[in-house]
Motif scaffolding. Sequence first.
Motif, PDB file in Angstrom:
ATOM      1  N   SER A  70     -28.858 -21.297 -45.755  1.00  0.00           N
ATOM      2  CA  SER A  70     -29.917 -21.782 -44.875  1.00  0.00           C
ATOM      3  C   SER A  70     -29.597 -21.598 -43.399  1.00  0.00           C
ATOM      4  O   SER A  70     -30.487 -21.758 -42.553  1.00  0.00           O
ATOM      5  N   LEU A  71     -28.340 -21.288 -43.073  1.00  0.00           N
ATOM      6  CA  LEU A  71     -27.973 -21.057 -41.686  1.00  0.00           C
ATOM      7  C   LEU A  71     -28.507 -19.711 -41.214  1.00  0.00           C
ATOM      8  O   LEU A  71     -28.765 -18.812 -42.021  1.00  0.00           O
ATOM      9  N   GLU A  72     -28.676 -19.570 -39.922  1.00  0.00           N
ATOM     10  CA  GLU A  72     -29.155 -18.311 -39.359  1.00  0.00           C
ATOM     11  C   GLU A  72     -27.966 -17.443 -38.954  1.00  0.00           C
ATOM     12  O   GLU A  72     -27.045 -17.910 -38.293  1.00  0.00           O
ATOM     13  N   TYR A  73     -28.003 -16.192 -39.370  1.00  0.00           N
ATOM     14  CA  TYR A  73     -26.945 -15.239 -39.042  1.00  0.00           C
ATOM     15  C   TYR A  73     -27.576 -14.029 -38.361  1.00  0.00           C
ATOM     16  O   TYR A  73     -28.644 -13.569 -38.771  1.00  0.00           O
ATOM     17  N   GLU A  74     -26.914 -13.540 -37.330  1.00  0.00           N
ATOM     18  CA  GLU A  74     -27.458 -12.413 -36.587  1.00  0.00           C
ATOM     19  C   GLU A  74     -27.233 -11.088 -37.306  1.00  0.00           C
ATOM     20  O   GLU A  74     -28.010 -10.155 -37.144  1.00  0.00           O
ATOM     21  N   GLU A  75     -26.173 -11.000 -38.095  1.00  0.00           N
ATOM     22  CA  GLU A  75     -25.808  -9.750 -38.731  1.00  0.00           C
ATOM     23  C   GLU A  75     -26.396  -9.663 -40.142  1.00  0.00           C
ATOM     24  O   GLU A  75     -26.210 -10.566 -40.967  1.00  0.00           O
ATOM     25  N   GLN A  80     -26.403 -10.652 -46.171  1.00  0.00           N
ATOM     26  CA  GLN A  80     -26.224 -10.073 -47.503  1.00  0.00           C
ATOM     27  C   GLN A  80     -25.023 -10.696 -48.208  1.00  0.00           C
ATOM     28  O   GLN A  80     -25.076 -10.994 -49.407  1.00  0.00           O
ATOM     29  N   TYR A  81     -23.957 -10.930 -47.459  1.00  0.00           N
ATOM     30  CA  TYR A  81     -22.772 -11.556 -48.055  1.00  0.00           C
ATOM     31  C   TYR A  81     -23.128 -12.950 -48.589  1.00  0.00           C
ATOM     32  O   TYR A  81     -22.774 -13.303 -49.726  1.00  0.00           O
ATOM     33  N   MET A  82     -23.806 -13.760 -47.782  1.00  0.00           N
ATOM     34  CA  MET A  82     -24.160 -15.113 -48.194  1.00  0.00           C
ATOM     35  C   MET A  82     -25.081 -15.091 -49.405  1.00  0.00           C
ATOM     36  O   MET A  82     -24.970 -15.923 -50.305  1.00  0.00           O
ATOM     37  N   MET A  83     -25.992 -14.130 -49.439  1.00  0.00           N
ATOM     38  CA  MET A  83     -26.932 -14.029 -50.551  1.00  0.00           C
ATOM     39  C   MET A  83     -26.209 -13.730 -51.865  1.00  0.00           C
ATOM     40  O   MET A  83     -26.481 -14.343 -52.902  1.00  0.00           O
ATOM     41  N   PHE A  84     -25.265 -12.798 -51.830  1.00  0.00           N
ATOM     42  CA  PHE A  84     -24.554 -12.407 -53.045  1.00  0.00           C
ATOM     43  C   PHE A  84     -23.434 -13.373 -53.412  1.00  0.00           C
ATOM     44  O   PHE A  84     -22.921 -13.320 -54.530  1.00  0.00           O
ATOM     45  N   ASP A  85     -23.044 -14.248 -52.477  1.00  0.00           N
ATOM     46  CA  ASP A  85     -21.924 -15.147 -52.735  1.00  0.00           C
ATOM     47  C   ASP A  85     -22.384 -16.539 -53.173  1.00  0.00           C
ATOM     48  O   ASP A  85     -21.618 -17.481 -53.162  1.00  0.00           O
ATOM     49  N   GLN A  86     -23.635 -16.677 -53.543  1.00  0.00           N
ATOM     50  CA  GLN A  86     -24.165 -17.958 -53.972  1.00  0.00           C
ATOM     51  C   GLN A  86     -24.412 -17.960 -55.478  1.00  0.00           C
ATOM     52  O   GLN A  86     -24.486 -16.912 -56.121  1.00  0.00           O
ATOM     53  N   THR A  87     -24.541 -19.166 -56.023  1.00  0.00           N
ATOM     54  CA  THR A  87     -24.895 -19.336 -57.431  1.00  0.00           C
ATOM     55  C   THR A  87     -26.142 -20.205 -57.500  1.00  0.00           C
ATOM     56  O   THR A  87     -26.127 -21.370 -57.071  1.00  0.00           O
ATOM     57  N   CYS A  88     -27.229 -19.637 -58.007  1.00  0.00           N
ATOM     58  CA  CYS A  88     -28.482 -20.377 -58.098  1.00  0.00           C
ATOM     59  C   CYS A  88     -29.425 -19.654 -59.054  1.00  0.00           C
ATOM     60  O   CYS A  88     -29.177 -18.520 -59.469  1.00  0.00           O
TER      61      CYS A  88
END
Length: 323
Positions: A70-75, A80-88
Motif C-alpha cells: 500500500s506504500l507509494e514507490y517511485e520506482e 514489481q518487487y513488492m507485488m511478487f513478494d506478497q502472499t494473498c
Amino acid sequence: MDKNIWKQLYTLINEWIQLGAWKFIRSNDFVGLEINGATYYCTIMGQLGDCIGFSIYEGEQGYRDLNSISLEYEEDRVIQYMMFDQTCLTFYMGDREEVPSSQRQMMKTLGFKYRGKGNWPYFLSFQSRFYPYEINDYQAKIMIQVLEQLIPLMKAYINKEVVVDFDQDEMLYTHDGIYEARALPPVKDKFPTLTITDKGNLETIPQSFRQFIIELAYLKGGIVEAGYDRPISGLVLLAMELESQEIVYMNLLKVEEEQSKACLNMFQELLEDYGKPTEIMIRNPRVFCALSSICEVCGTKIYMTALPMIDNILNEMEYYMSK
C-alpha cells in the motif's frame, strides 16, 4: 476443480459486482474480518475505475504484506518487487484473455456468461517467491468464506449503518455478526534488520574507493521447475561496480534461500574481493534493512536512489528468459 465450489464462488462474485462496493471505498481503506478463528484483511480496488478487484491477506504476515504493497514507490521495479513478494488471494475484473483457461472453461460449464472489455472476473493466488497463479479449490473456499462476510459488511457500510473514519487510522471490521470501526493494528516492519554484533574480521579489511550498485529484483515471467506445483518467480541479486559498469556479482536465488541473508552474504563476498566500498546505491527496502548495519560498521555510506542502468540489465535478462 469442484463445480459446486466454483458455482458458489461465481454466484457470490456476481453479487459483489452488482453491489459495486469499490465505488464507496478507497484501496488504502482496509477491511478486517474474523472468520473461524482467523483474521483476514482486505483491500478493495477500483474506485478510480481501473484495476477493479480486491485482495485478501491472512493474519499478521498478511497484514505486513498489505501495508508494504500500500506504500507509494517511485520506482516501477520496487513496485514489481513488492507485488511478487506478497502472499494473498486476489479477484480482478479484466479482459477475457486475462482469465486463466481453466476458469473460462468452468464459467462455460456452469453457464455463467460475461461480455465486454474489463467485465470478466478471474482469481489469482500470489505467493512470495512464486509467480501469480490460478487459485485451487481450497483457496476458492477461502474466497467464498470472505465474500459471505464481506458483502453484508459492505452493504451496511454503504447504507451508513456503520461509520468509519479511515483517515484517523480506523478500519471497517466484522466479528461474530457485529459491524464496527476498529483501530488499525500497529504496522510492523516486513523486512528484518540484520544487526551486526560480531565484527569478526571486518576491522582488518582494507578500505577501497569503490562504489557499488546493489539490486534485488523479481523478473517478469514464471519459471517451471520440478518439485513445485506452480511456476517460481526469478529473483536476481546482483552488484555492479559503478565506475567500470561491470557486473561483479549475480545470483538467481533459489526458492529456499532467505533473501536478507543472501544480501548479507553477497556483501561479505564483495568485502573480501574488493575491500570496504566508500558507498553503495540501492533502491530495494529489503536490501537496505539487510545491509545498513554492516555498512555502518564498515564506514560505507548507503543511499536509496533510482537505478536506471540496472533496469537495462534486468530488461535484457527478461528478454532472454522469454525466448
